[in-house]
Motif scaffolding. Structure first.
Motif, PDB file in Angstrom:
ATOM      1  N   LYS A 245       0.835  -1.202   0.000  1.00 21.54           N
ATOM      2  CA  LYS A 245       0.000   0.000   0.000  1.00 21.54           C
ATOM      3  C   LYS A 245       0.874   1.258   0.000  1.00 21.54           C
ATOM      4  N   GLN A 249       0.915   3.812  -3.160  1.00 20.65           N
ATOM      5  CA  GLN A 249       0.559   5.227  -2.950  1.00 20.65           C
ATOM      6  C   GLN A 249       1.660   6.148  -3.445  1.00 20.65           C
ATOM      7  N   GLY A 253       1.260   8.384  -6.725  1.00 20.57           N
ATOM      8  CA  GLY A 253       1.283   9.821  -6.512  1.00 20.57           C
ATOM      9  C   GLY A 253       2.092  10.567  -7.549  1.00 20.57           C
TER      10      GLY A 253
END
Length: 508
Positions: A245, A249, A253
């Motif tokens: 995770k 992320q 991003g």
């Protein structure tokens, strides 16, 4: 073991930074690798700091400019030569994998065989990087798509498969024209360094540019650098869901790509129509192999109520025959957990089972004595539980097998699917309709669904990966190569007019 380390050119003090042809000591902290087999120090590695990291990535950037222009079949031939090198050093590398990680010698050798197999697969793939052709709606136009290398592939691998997962990504990425930067687990750095040493001769004899094969040994911060680095378009990460995770992320991003192979909480359904002499060995191997430290480990056994007691009793008998000890001894079935933290995780999980009212058909125990001096050996156990308990919903990387009853196949499939993870699954049944229902749209929600084989033991030819919190990535076979390339659609006008799509008119 010292003879093996010498053959693999691994000294007690080693280098943790490499760009394929050049190797040097990092400027970061020293990492010591201790074997979970006997607790002894195998070697020390000087890890990377940020300056080392930027040097390796910079070398990779430059190497990509040259490597991408090498014809794919030529890149495939270089990978073929690497496969031959791994055949040559299979025994030594497999033994080191077993000793540094703790899996049985047969599993260590099998992991090196996976490298050899993916090399063979990649060689054929190098002549099959196919695009499509499409008919254009405009006259005198041709449309097609082609695939180009993506650039640098960052690879973050886990301790439980310290070399195979690297090869699944790297060999495919290389034939696709990419270059690789590998961050191995800091728990198994020496096997990674050994892989770099094994391929050096091939890289040198083929004039492969420095930087095609990058290695950076270090801790969590190296993974964070890879994840946030805009120079790296794809990060392939194998490990826990929590780690995945964070990687997803960070990469998302910056609008990069991530290929995630994360946790598994795999179940086998045992139907009343199962062939139990076939099922029992598969269950035991899936549950205790690698001491329960595979992402495909069998963690839940969902048994039809009519045969529940029979299956439980057969498993108890089979567990009584397990031999636990030094994994380099071919007579032993189960080796150690990777470290003391893994032992604590095992103890925490069994304590939670007891607190929730679960019972143990085979009691858990941390083993001690001269044969278990590292403190990392535990007894594989079997617990009777409920599927919804938090400890059952969570993946514990240890040999704990949970038994659960079911009445109908619909209920069994719901139990199988009723966890956050979605990697591997299986059913044992001789009933055609049950098998087909398990494989249907209303069946298993996992990336891997097997009939009459266990949850472990995936082959190179099939794409490997799972759904839900397992991350959705696919590595190894089938069309997994597409993850390592970028698709380009091309339209060519070979006529003398300029018709526009959708019949649009634009006149000057």
């Amino acid at each position: 073991m010292q003879d093996i380390l010498n053959k693999l050119r691994i000294a007690e003090s080693n280098h943790g930074i490499s760009t394929g042809l050049a190797t040097w000591a990092g400027q970061g902290e020293e990492i010591a690798s201790y074997s979970p087999v006997d607790g002894k120090l195998i070697g020390k590695v000087q890890s990377a700091n940020r300056q080392d990291y930027d040097t390796v990535v910079g070398q990779a950037q430059e190497a990509f400019k040259t490597w991408r222009l090498v014809p794919a079949p030529k890149r495939g031939d270089i990978v073929r030569q690497m496969g031959e090198q791994f055949r040559k050093y299979k025994t030594e590398l497999g033994t080191l994998v077993s000793y540094e990680m703790g899996k049985s010698l047969q599993e260590g050798l099998g992991e090196v065989q996976e490298i050899i197999d993916i090399c063979d697969f990649a060689v054929g793939l190098s002549r099959q990087l196919y695009g499509l052709t499409m008919h254009s709606e405009r006259p005198s136009h041709r449309m097609y798509e082609q695939w180009h290398p993506i650039g640098i592939v960052g690879i973050i691998s886990a301790f439980n498969f310290p070399v195979a997962v690297w090869s699944w990504n790297t060999m495919l990425a290389w034939v696709c024209g990419d270059v690789c930067v590998w961050k191995p687990s800091e728990k198994t750095p020496l096997t990674a360094i050994a892989c770099q040493h094994i391929i050096q001769e091939v890289l040198k004899s083929n004039d492969v540019p420095e930087g095609v094969s990058g290695l950076i040994v270090g801790g969590r911060e190296v993974g964070e650098w890879l994840s946030h680095d805009e120079r790296i378009p794809l990060v392939s990460a194998t490990g826990s869901t929590r780690m995945g995770k964070a990687v997803g992320q960070a990469v998302g991003g910056r609008l990069g790509r991530s290929l995630l192979e994360l946790g598994g909480n795999n179940a086998i359904i045992v139907s009343q129509h199962a062939d139990l002499p076939l099922a029992i060995p598969a269950i035991v191997f899936g549950a205790v192999g690698t001491a329960g430290q595979r992402c495909t480990t069998t963690r839940r056994l969902i048994i039809h109520e009519s045969i529940y007691e029979d299956v439980k009793n057969q498993l108890v008998k089979a567990y009584g025959q397990l031999r636990i000890g030094n994994p380099l001894d071919a007579h032993n079935h189960v080796g150690p957990l990777i470290d003391e933290a893994a032992v604590q995780s095992y103890q925490s999980a069994v304590a939670q089972v007891g607190a929730l009212g679960g019972t143990f058909a085979v009691e858990p125990r941390v083993l001690s004595g001269d044969d278990f001096g590292s403190g990392c050996y535990v007894k594989p156990c079997i617990a009777e539980v409920e599927n919804h308990w938090p400890v059952v919903q969570h993946e514990t990387f240890a040999p704990i097998l949970y038994l659960i009853k079911y009445k109908t196949l619909d209920e069994a499939i719901a139990l199988q699917n009723g966890v956050p993870q979605g990697l591997s699954s299986a059913i044992f049944t001789l009933h055609l309709r049950e098998a087909e229902q398990f494989l249907s749209q209303a069946g298993s929600d996992c990336g891997i669904a097997n009939v009459n084989i266990g949850t472990s033991g995936a082959e190179i030819g099939g794409a490997f990966g799972g759904e839900k919190e397992t991350g959705g990535g696919r590595e190894s076979g089938s069309d997994a190569w597409k993850a390592y390339m970028r698709r380009q659609t091309n339209t060519i006008n070979y006529g003398t007019t300029l018709p526009l799509a959708q019949g649009i008119k634009f006149e000057l």
